[in-house]
Design an enzyme around this catalytic site. Structure first.
Site, PDB file in Angstrom:
ATOM      1  N   ILE A 155      66.775  30.418  80.150  1.00 27.96           N
ATOM      2  CA  ILE A 155      68.023  30.711  80.873  1.00 27.96           C
ATOM      3  C   ILE A 155      69.247  30.188  80.126  1.00 27.96           C
ATOM      4  O   ILE A 155      70.347  30.708  80.298  1.00 27.96           O
ATOM      5  CB  ILE A 155      67.958  30.160  82.322  1.00 27.96           C
TER       6      ILE A 155
ATOM      7  N   ASN B 184      68.297  18.122  90.580  1.00 25.10           N
ATOM      8  CA  ASN B 184      67.789  17.221  91.621  1.00 25.10           C
ATOM      9  C   ASN B 184      68.977  16.581  92.343  1.00 25.10           C
ATOM     10  O   ASN B 184      70.122  16.745  91.923  1.00 25.10           O
ATOM     11  CB  ASN B 184      66.826  16.179  91.038  1.00 25.10           C
TER      12      ASN B 184
ATOM     13  N   GLY C  49      62.375  19.808  82.768  1.00 27.28           N
ATOM     14  CA  GLY C  49      62.316  21.251  82.997  1.00 27.28           C
ATOM     15  C   GLY C  49      63.616  21.961  82.643  1.00 27.28           C
ATOM     16  O   GLY C  49      64.284  21.629  81.654  1.00 27.28           O
ATOM     17  N   VAL C  50      63.997  22.906  83.489  1.00 27.15           N
ATOM     18  CA  VAL C  50      65.179  23.728  83.198  1.00 27.15           C
ATOM     19  C   VAL C  50      66.454  22.869  83.233  1.00 27.15           C
ATOM     20  O   VAL C  50      67.403  23.108  82.475  1.00 27.15           O
ATOM     21  CB  VAL C  50      65.246  24.950  84.148  1.00 27.15           C
ATOM     22  N   ASP C  51      66.466  21.862  84.072  1.00 26.82           N
ATOM     23  CA  ASP C  51      67.611  20.940  84.170  1.00 26.82           C
ATOM     24  C   ASP C  51      67.854  20.258  82.817  1.00 26.82           C
ATOM     25  O   ASP C  51      68.982  20.255  82.299  1.00 26.82           O
ATOM     26  CB  ASP C  51      67.268  19.891  85.246  1.00 26.82           C
TER      27      ASP C  51
HETATM   28  P1  ADP Z   1      61.807  22.210  89.782  1.00 23.82           P
HETATM   29  O1  ADP Z   1      61.957  20.705  89.751  1.00 23.82           O
HETATM   30  O2  ADP Z   1      62.803  22.876  90.713  1.00 23.82           O
HETATM   31  O3  ADP Z   1      60.395  22.633  89.984  1.00 23.82           O
HETATM   32  P2  ADP Z   1      61.604  22.824  86.928  1.00 23.82           P
HETATM   33  O4  ADP Z   1      62.688  22.845  85.922  1.00 23.82           O
HETATM   34  O5  ADP Z   1      60.501  21.843  86.743  1.00 23.82           O
HETATM   35  O6  ADP Z   1      62.347  22.649  88.345  1.00 23.82           O
HETATM   36  O7  ADP Z   1      60.952  24.244  87.036  1.00 23.82           O
HETATM   37  C1  ADP Z   1      61.585  25.360  87.632  1.00 23.82           C
HETATM   38  C2  ADP Z   1      61.222  26.582  86.832  1.00 23.82           C
HETATM   39  O8  ADP Z   1      62.033  26.611  85.663  1.00 23.82           O
HETATM   40  C3  ADP Z   1      59.780  26.597  86.342  1.00 23.82           C
HETATM   41  O9  ADP Z   1      59.228  27.869  86.630  1.00 23.82           O
HETATM   42  C4  ADP Z   1      59.891  26.358  84.845  1.00 23.82           C
HETATM   43  O10 ADP Z   1      58.867  27.047  84.122  1.00 23.82           O
HETATM   44  C5  ADP Z   1      61.229  26.996  84.566  1.00 23.82           C
HETATM   45  N1  ADP Z   1      61.912  26.598  83.328  1.00 23.82           N
HETATM   46  C6  ADP Z   1      61.753  25.507  82.562  1.00 23.82           C
HETATM   47  N2  ADP Z   1      62.584  25.550  81.501  1.00 23.82           N
HETATM   48  C7  ADP Z   1      63.289  26.710  81.602  1.00 23.82           C
HETATM   49  C8  ADP Z   1      64.294  27.357  80.814  1.00 23.82           C
HETATM   50  N3  ADP Z   1      64.764  26.804  79.705  1.00 23.82           N
HETATM   51  N4  ADP Z   1      64.774  28.564  81.239  1.00 23.82           N
HETATM   52  C9  ADP Z   1      64.330  29.127  82.381  1.00 23.82           C
HETATM   53  N5  ADP Z   1      63.392  28.567  83.159  1.00 23.82           N
HETATM   54  C10 ADP Z   1      62.879  27.376  82.778  1.00 23.82           C
END
Ligand code: ADP
Length: 186
Positions: free
Chosen positions: A19, A32, A40-42
């Site tokens: 993303i 969070n 993760g995405v954060d």
């Molecule tokens: P949460 O704590 O809400 O579960 P995560 O970041 O761990 O958040 O995961 C949410 C989703 O984001 C997961 O499906 C993960 O595979 C996805 N994700 C992780 N990195 C990226 C990225 N760079 N771009 C898009 N989605 C991502």
């Protein structure tokens, strides 16, 4: 490959990817409650977007003390190709009896409201709560698509509507689930 449907005035699309590379007006972060970054995405958004995003999150935190589950805040996108990042806080999956489904719906609703208030024509969502927070992926996808579709259908004819909403799937399992679930909507 893209899978798309149109709801009211908005095209909904599924793509596989990162993303942080999507040039949407708004990308949504699965943050969070602390707003201070995480995994993760954060983590990916803060790494790629640079310190400006964290500075903006810190200012919001100083004002309102973080972000409750289901709500959203908006910041600059720093170095990212997006204009803004909307940070929303998904629920941690706790077996399903803790109002997780409603809280996840709220994430999509509050993110859309903020994004539209900021004039976003394109909005990209990750699969909120399906990583570290362990929300079952199929249920999360059904809730995401249903919440977004309901929101779009309820927009007044003269209200601004996004042109395009992109569901960005990072993993193959979510990609397949989203393509099938979106396909079943058409
Ligand atoms: P949460 O704590 O809400 O579960 P995560 O970041 O761990 O958040 O995961 C949410 C989703 O984001 C997961 O499906 C993960 O595979 C996805 N994700 C992780 N990195 C990226 C990225 N760079 N771009 C898009 N989605 C991502």
């Amino acid at each position: 490959m893209e899978t798309s449907i149109t709801i009211n005035r908005t095209v909904l699309t599924v793509v596989r990817g990162d993303i942080t590379r999507i040039p949407a007006d708004v990308i949504v972060n699965a943050a969070n409650t602390s707003l201070l970054g995480g995994g993760g995405v954060d983590g990916a958004i803060h790494r790629a977007g640079g310190p400006e995003i964290l500075d903006a999150c810190r200012r919001i935190r100083a004002k309102q003390g973080g972000c409750p589950v289901g709500e959203a805040v908006i910041t600059t996108a720093g170095l990212l190709p997006a204009k803004y990042v909307v940070h929303t806080v998904g629920p941690v999956w706790n077996g399903g009896d803790d109002d997780e489904a409603e809280k996840l719906r709220d994430c999509y609703r509050s993110s859309l409201t903020l994004a539209i208030e900021h004039g976003a024509a394109t909005i990209a969502f990750p699969n909120i709560s399906t990583g570290i927070y362990s929300f079952p992926k199929l249920l999360a996808a059904e809730i995401a698509l249903d919440a977004v579709a309901e929101y779009l259908c309820e927009l007044a004819d003269d209200a601004p509507a996004p042109k395009r909403i992109i569901f960005v799937c990072y993993d193959a399992e979510n990609e397949q689930i989203y393509r099938e679930t979106l396909g079943n909507c058409s």
